[in-house]
Design an enzyme around this catalytic site. Sequence first.
Site, short mmCIF file in Angstrom:
data_model
loop_
_atom_site.label_atom_id
_atom_site.label_comp_id
_atom_site.label_asym_id
_atom_site.label_seq_id
_atom_site.Cartn_x
_atom_site.Cartn_y
_atom_site.Cartn_z
N HIS A 140 1.16 -1.39 -0.32
CA HIS A 140 0.09 -0.01 0.44
C HIS A 140 0.93 1.70 -0.30
O HIS A 140 0.43 2.20 -0.62
CB HIS A 140 -1.14 0.19 0.97
CG HIS A 140 -1.74 -0.85 1.17
ND1 HIS A 140 -2.35 -1.62 3.06
CD2 HIS A 140 -2.36 -2.32 0.35
CE1 HIS A 140 -2.78 -2.57 2.27
NE2 HIS A 140 -3.38 -3.04 1.62
N HIS A 153 -9.05 -2.83 -4.58
CA HIS A 153 -8.30 -3.23 -3.98
C HIS A 153 -6.99 -3.87 -4.03
O HIS A 153 -5.81 -3.61 -4.41
CB HIS A 153 -8.89 -3.24 -2.31
CG HIS A 153 -7.37 -3.95 -1.49
ND1 HIS A 153 -7.18 -2.54 -0.90
CD2 HIS A 153 -6.02 -4.81 -1.41
CE1 HIS A 153 -5.88 -3.25 -0.18
NE2 HIS A 153 -5.79 -4.16 -0.77
N ASP A 204 -3.02 -3.27 -4.66
CA ASP A 204 -1.92 -3.85 -4.20
C ASP A 204 -1.26 -4.46 -5.45
O ASP A 204 0.25 -4.23 -5.34
CB ASP A 204 -2.88 -5.13 -3.67
CG ASP A 204 -3.14 -4.88 -3.11
OD1 ASP A 204 -3.34 -4.77 -1.83
OD2 ASP A 204 -4.21 -6.65 -2.33
N HIS A 263 0.39 -11.63 -4.82
CA HIS A 263 1.50 -10.60 -4.65
C HIS A 263 2.42 -11.48 -5.14
O HIS A 263 3.11 -11.20 -5.60
CB HIS A 263 1.42 -10.46 -3.49
CG HIS A 263 0.65 -9.34 -2.93
ND1 HIS A 263 0.65 -8.28 -2.81
CD2 HIS A 263 -0.08 -10.02 -1.13
CE1 HIS A 263 -0.29 -7.69 -1.92
NE2 HIS A 263 -0.23 -8.69 -0.92
#
Length: 316
Positions: A85, A243, A247, A270
């Site tokens: 973030h 969101h 990321d 991720h």
Amino acid sequence: MGIELHDYQTTLKSRVSLSGIGVHSGKPVTIHFSPADPDSGVVLQRIDSAGTGREIRALVSEIGGTDFCTALGDPAGDHVATVEHLMAALSSLGIDNVLIEIDGGEVPIMDGSAMAFVEAFDSVGIEVQPLKRRFIRILKPVRLEAGGSWAEFRPYDGTRFEIEIDFESKAIGRQFFAADIDPDMFRREIARARTFGFMKDVERLWAAGYALGSSLENSVVIGEDNNVINMEGLRYPNEFVRHKMLDAMGDLALAGARFIGCFRSYRGGHRLNAAALRSLLSDRSAFQIVETSHRERGRSVEMIAVNAPVYAPWAI
């Protein structure tokens, strides 16, 4: 012709600090952001007793873990987790050089979004520095597939993200969000999107040492009945995919320079973001390092190829 912000490197005008807790560790942490010299990049330094003070550069070559968050450094030694973030905020606001001192092993989660970082940086302002900013221009498609997920980079005249998610939960389902990124758009459409999770996963995460600091104050939580249990509801109708874009922006900021191109992903996370970035940077025919060049007579702008800086991650 005057200096244009997007042409030149930047740093913060003065020091600013934030305090909070780590969403996974549950421990209090304070983080300080200070101006840094041109070409120094984003550098993190542990200043607590558990760290040795080793500098950790915010580059893909320093990724030490991608389980539930992106962590930089040595997982068994000096490391800083949950950087995504923060990195999204720095990259999207155009902050190239900053020294980050942190007295713990995890960036504070704040309210689960990037907005606290945006507000902190806006409060001190951004200073333009006298060296040109470099960009990574995508020259050809690079695609990576993993099971039912995929991610790819494509040439594009701008910086664009196209993110699609697909969850069995009826509270989320299949969502798509695409946007060309600039600071105002990031502040308005992405920065406030919070991290999210499922109540049914809490005990498993706790047993694995994750989400120890998670709460309704910093996460959107989906209950057993497939409804969002946060009293205030969602900040955007499609907050979940926004969101995921946040990321992805933070993970790809670990390239060490902004992209001129489009990043697309389906059911990404991720680990896939990091793998796709490594795949791109390992193929020198797929990208080019460029900076702006102004032609005074017509006041036109073109991108010209330049040598990479010494801290460049494409030397992985």
